[in-house]
Design a protein around this motif. Structure first.
Motif, PDB file in Angstrom:
ATOM      1  N   ILE A 177       0.853  -1.199   0.000  1.00 45.16           N
ATOM      2  CA  ILE A 177       0.000   0.000   0.000  1.00 45.16           C
ATOM      3  C   ILE A 177       0.888   1.248   0.000  1.00 45.16           C
ATOM      4  O   ILE A 177       0.627   2.216  -0.728  1.00 45.16           O
ATOM      5  N   GLY A 178       1.966   1.213   0.763  1.00 48.70           N
ATOM      6  CA  GLY A 178       2.919   2.335   0.768  1.00 48.70           C
ATOM      7  C   GLY A 178       3.478   2.581  -0.629  1.00 48.70           C
ATOM      8  O   GLY A 178       3.593   3.738  -1.077  1.00 48.70           O
ATOM      9  N   LYS A 179       3.795   1.520  -1.321  1.00 52.11           N
ATOM     10  CA  LYS A 179       4.344   1.668  -2.683  1.00 52.11           C
ATOM     11  C   LYS A 179       3.284   2.238  -3.630  1.00 52.11           C
ATOM     12  O   LYS A 179       3.574   3.067  -4.497  1.00 52.11           O
ATOM     13  N   MET A 180       2.045   1.769  -3.462  1.00 56.44           N
ATOM     14  CA  MET A 180       0.957   2.289  -4.307  1.00 56.44           C
ATOM     15  C   MET A 180       0.783   3.795  -4.084  1.00 56.44           C
ATOM     16  O   MET A 180       0.531   4.553  -5.015  1.00 56.44           O
ATOM     17  N   LYS A 181       0.924   4.216  -2.829  1.00 51.28           N
ATOM     18  CA  LYS A 181       0.768   5.654  -2.537  1.00 51.28           C
ATOM     19  C   LYS A 181       1.862   6.463  -3.228  1.00 51.28           C
ATOM     20  O   LYS A 181       1.604   7.557  -3.753  1.00 51.28           O
ATOM     21  N   ILE A 182       3.067   5.927  -3.265  1.00 52.70           N
ATOM     22  CA  ILE A 182       4.169   6.644  -3.938  1.00 52.70           C
ATOM     23  C   ILE A 182       3.867   6.752  -5.442  1.00 52.70           C
ATOM     24  O   ILE A 182       4.010   7.802  -6.058  1.00 52.70           O
ATOM     25  N   ILE A 183       3.420   5.650  -6.012  1.00 50.63           N
ATOM     26  CA  ILE A 183       3.154   5.650  -7.461  1.00 50.63           C
ATOM     27  C   ILE A 183       1.984   6.577  -7.790  1.00 50.63           C
ATOM     28  O   ILE A 183       2.024   7.331  -8.772  1.00 50.63           O
ATOM     29  N   LYS A 184       0.961   6.534  -6.965  1.00 55.55           N
ATOM     30  CA  LYS A 184      -0.186   7.433  -7.196  1.00 55.55           C
ATOM     31  C   LYS A 184       0.269   8.893  -7.150  1.00 55.55           C
ATOM     32  O   LYS A 184      -0.090   9.703  -8.012  1.00 55.55           O
ATOM     33  N   ALA A 185       1.074   9.208  -6.123  1.00 56.33           N
ATOM     34  CA  ALA A 185       1.530  10.597  -5.977  1.00 56.33           C
ATOM     35  C   ALA A 185       2.436  10.996  -7.149  1.00 56.33           C
ATOM     36  O   ALA A 185       2.421  12.144  -7.599  1.00 56.33           O
ATOM     37  N   THR A 186       3.188  10.057  -7.658  1.00 53.22           N
ATOM     38  CA  THR A 186       4.116  10.363  -8.753  1.00 53.22           C
ATOM     39  C   THR A 186       3.387  10.599 -10.073  1.00 53.22           C
ATOM     40  O   THR A 186       3.704  11.536 -10.804  1.00 53.22           O
ATOM     41  N   PHE A 187       2.429   9.746 -10.360  1.00 53.51           N
ATOM     42  CA  PHE A 187       1.798   9.798 -11.686  1.00 53.51           C
ATOM     43  C   PHE A 187       0.414  10.444 -11.688  1.00 53.51           C
ATOM     44  O   PHE A 187      -0.151  10.665 -12.762  1.00 53.51           O
ATOM     45  N   GLY A 188      -0.151  10.654 -10.513  1.00 50.21           N
ATOM     46  CA  GLY A 188      -1.457  11.317 -10.458  1.00 50.21           C
ATOM     47  C   GLY A 188      -2.606  10.471 -10.958  1.00 50.21           C
ATOM     48  O   GLY A 188      -3.595  11.001 -11.483  1.00 50.21           O
ATOM     49  N   VAL A 189      -2.493   9.142 -10.808  1.00 50.20           N
ATOM     50  CA  VAL A 189      -3.598   8.277 -11.236  1.00 50.20           C
ATOM     51  C   VAL A 189      -4.525   7.996 -10.063  1.00 50.20           C
ATOM     52  O   VAL A 189      -4.183   8.265  -8.910  1.00 50.20           O
ATOM     53  N   GLY A 190      -5.696   7.429 -10.341  1.00 52.18           N
ATOM     54  CA  GLY A 190      -6.644   7.091  -9.283  1.00 52.18           C
ATOM     55  C   GLY A 190      -6.173   5.844  -8.536  1.00 52.18           C
ATOM     56  O   GLY A 190      -5.573   4.936  -9.135  1.00 52.18           O
ATOM     57  N   MET A 191      -6.471   5.783  -7.244  1.00 50.57           N
ATOM     58  CA  MET A 191      -6.016   4.645  -6.428  1.00 50.57           C
ATOM     59  C   MET A 191      -6.766   3.354  -6.786  1.00 50.57           C
ATOM     60  O   MET A 191      -6.178   2.273  -6.831  1.00 50.57           O
ATOM     61  N   GLY A 192      -8.086   3.459  -7.009  1.00 50.26           N
ATOM     62  CA  GLY A 192      -8.863   2.260  -7.349  1.00 50.26           C
ATOM     63  C   GLY A 192      -8.338   1.633  -8.632  1.00 50.26           C
ATOM     64  O   GLY A 192      -8.134   0.411  -8.725  1.00 50.26           O
ATOM     65  N   ASP A 193      -8.107   2.457  -9.642  1.00 52.08           N
ATOM     66  CA  ASP A 193      -7.536   1.967 -10.903  1.00 52.08           C
ATOM     67  C   ASP A 193      -6.132   1.414 -10.692  1.00 52.08           C
ATOM     68  O   ASP A 193      -5.779   0.359 -11.218  1.00 52.08           O
ATOM     69  N   LEU A 194      -5.330   2.151  -9.939  1.00 51.51           N
ATOM     70  CA  LEU A 194      -3.925   1.751  -9.761  1.00 51.51           C
ATOM     71  C   LEU A 194      -3.839   0.375  -9.098  1.00 51.51           C
ATOM     72  O   LEU A 194      -3.048  -0.479  -9.524  1.00 51.51           O
ATOM     73  N   ILE A 195      -4.667   0.163  -8.072  1.00 45.45           N
ATOM     74  CA  ILE A 195      -4.604  -1.127  -7.371  1.00 45.45           C
ATOM     75  C   ILE A 195      -4.999  -2.266  -8.317  1.00 45.45           C
ATOM     76  O   ILE A 195      -4.367  -3.317  -8.340  1.00 45.45           O
ATOM     77  N   GLN A 196      -6.021  -2.044  -9.140  1.00 44.11           N
ATOM     78  CA  GLN A 196      -6.416  -3.110 -10.075  1.00 44.11           C
ATOM     79  C   GLN A 196      -5.396  -3.263 -11.201  1.00 44.11           C
ATOM     80  O   GLN A 196      -5.100  -4.375 -11.645  1.00 44.11           O
ATOM     81  N   PHE A 197      -4.839  -2.152 -11.663  1.00 43.74           N
ATOM     82  CA  PHE A 197      -3.811  -2.237 -12.702  1.00 43.74           C
ATOM     83  C   PHE A 197      -2.602  -3.003 -12.165  1.00 43.74           C
ATOM     84  O   PHE A 197      -2.027  -3.859 -12.856  1.00 43.74           O
ATOM     85  N   ALA A 198      -2.229  -2.712 -10.915  1.00 47.50           N
ATOM     86  CA  ALA A 198      -1.071  -3.386 -10.315  1.00 47.50           C
ATOM     87  C   ALA A 198      -1.333  -4.894 -10.190  1.00 47.50           C
ATOM     88  O   ALA A 198      -0.443  -5.708 -10.470  1.00 47.50           O
TER      89      ALA A 198
END
Ligand code: HEM
Length: 380
Positions: A177-198
């Motif tokens: 989850i910490g890594k997802m937060k870094i990626i979200k903050a870096t690229f400005g994508v949505g968290m729901g999408d990012l978690i499913q994309f990951a």
């Protein structure tokens, strides 16, 4: 962009972990073949409950993408695709901002760095991402939604709410989850999408894993998902099957999803045996998990079978599918079914499928062979 791709790459490289390997001896393929021969033919239409539409698609299919997702949910169209060849505009440019898939291509490059181990297998970050995708999306139920509580599901709340991260069932997911937060903050994508994309990216990063189609556009929520919607490792088959049916996931689809334990390791079920995998080839998306959960042939001492997997492998509603995945031809059957089932899971609680965008083309290519995979090799 707050930091450059290069900086991110070096940062993410420190997350790379080596994966475990358990080479070994030949298992009893004849036993599996015998079981398959005793099982009625299945094809990919599993004779299970007919699939149903969910979310906004129940109220009408209004767009071509809505139609595509509906076809996948109803299993009349494949949930896998090899569509590739996408060259993105430069990140941060006007062209990139106008193209929904552009940013996902850059996210994909970052995820490849953190998900692939040095041996070519998917690593612990990838495994955690697959589990994270389930634990975010799985917190939704159709009966609850029908009674007015249509929230939870694939909305990023596992990372965005204040308390989900602290729920016992999410133990071990804090780091990813910490890594997802870094990626979200870096690229400005949505968290729901990012978690499913990951989760989808991690799956195709594992050798033999399916290349599941990805659709972007989920709405984020920081509202905590309803409690008690994730399964327990000591739950009965009845309870597990009902829990997933309430998510519109049929028993045979549950069997397909449980195959994700082909890559997994446990840390909290039995802390004395922490790190032990659920089959002899963690980090490879092969069908050995199905064989070894059934207990056909010798089992490596280090393989830790979950009680929940064992009860589902034995229940009369799920056993035939389990045996088929374990047998000859099981890999492609399972990959097909997993892709369909995972897309359904990744759309739970999503009420704007008609306005999503397919970005499968940004994913890395699937790897259909890997040394030591699917050979029923286990070690005593
Ligand atoms: C009956 C349903 C399920 C039960 C009871 C269950 C239970 C568990 C448990 C107890 C663990 C080990 C956690 C730990 O001790 O560290 C685990 C790990 C894992 N589960 Fe499940 N699970 C279920 C379904 C699923 C589904 C549907 C998926 C994905 C589609 C999934 C993916 C994973 C993965 C990838 C891991 C490994 C995480 C890692 O290695 O860090 N599970 N699961």
């Amino acid at each position: 962009m707050k930091i450059s791709i290069l900086t991110l790459g070096f940062g993410l490289l420190t997350f790379i972990d080596s994966t475990l390997a358990y080479p070994g001896i030949r298992n009893t393929i004849r036993e599996i073949e015998k079981r398959v021969a005793q099982t009625p033919p299945d094809g990919n239409n599993d004779g299970s409950t007919p699939p149903v539409l969910i979310g906004d698609l129940k109220n009408g299919i209004r767009t071509p993408v809505g139609q595509t997702i509906a076809n996948i949910l109803l299993k009349t169209e494949s949930g896998q695709s090899s569509e590739a060849g996408y060259t993105p505009p430069i990140i941060g440019s006007k062209k990139c901002k106008q193209d929904t898939c552009c940013v996902w291509w850059y996210v994909s490059q970052a995820l490849t760095i953190i998900f692939k181990g040095p041996s070519g297998r998917c690593n612990k970050n990838a495994r955690a991402a697959v589990r994270l995708g389930f634990h975010d999306a799985g917190t939704w139920s159709q009966p609850l939604a029908d009674s007015g509580s249509d929230f939870g599901g694939a909305d990023g709340s596992i990372a965005l709410s204040s308390d989900e991260i602290n729920r016992g069932e999410n133990n071990g997911l804090q780091d990813i989850i910490g890594k997802m937060k870094i990626i979200k903050a870096t690229f400005g994508v949505g968290m729901g999408d990012l978690i499913q994309f990951a989760g989808i990216h991690a799956t195709v990063t594992c050798p033999l894993g399916p290349r599941i189609r990805f659709f972007a556009g989920r709405k984020d929520s920081s509202k905590s998902a309803p409690n008690n919607l994730l399964p327990g490792v000591n739950d009965s088959a009845d309870k597990l099957i009902q829990l997933f049916q309430d998510k519109t996931i049929a028993p045979h689809d549950l069997v397909a999803l449980l195959g994700a334990h082909t890559t997994s390791q446990q840390f909290f079920v039995d802390p004395k045996r922490k790190g032990e995998p659920q089959d002899g080839t963690p980090g490879i998306w092969d069908t050995l998990f199905y064989n070894q959960t059934m207990g056909t042939g010798p089992l490596p001492k280090k393989v830790f079978r979950f009680a929940s997997d064992i009860v589902i492998s034995q229940d009369s509603r799920t056993k035939s599918e389990w045996v088929q995945f374990a047998g000859p031809g099981g890999q492609s059957h399972w990959n097909d079914d997993y892709a369909h089932s995972y897309i359904r899971l990744s759309m739970l609680g999503v009420n704007n499928m008609n306005s999503m965008t397919e970005c499968t083309k940004v994913l890395p290519a699937a790897q259909s062979t890997f040394k030591g995979a699917g050979e029923l090799l286990v070690e005593e």
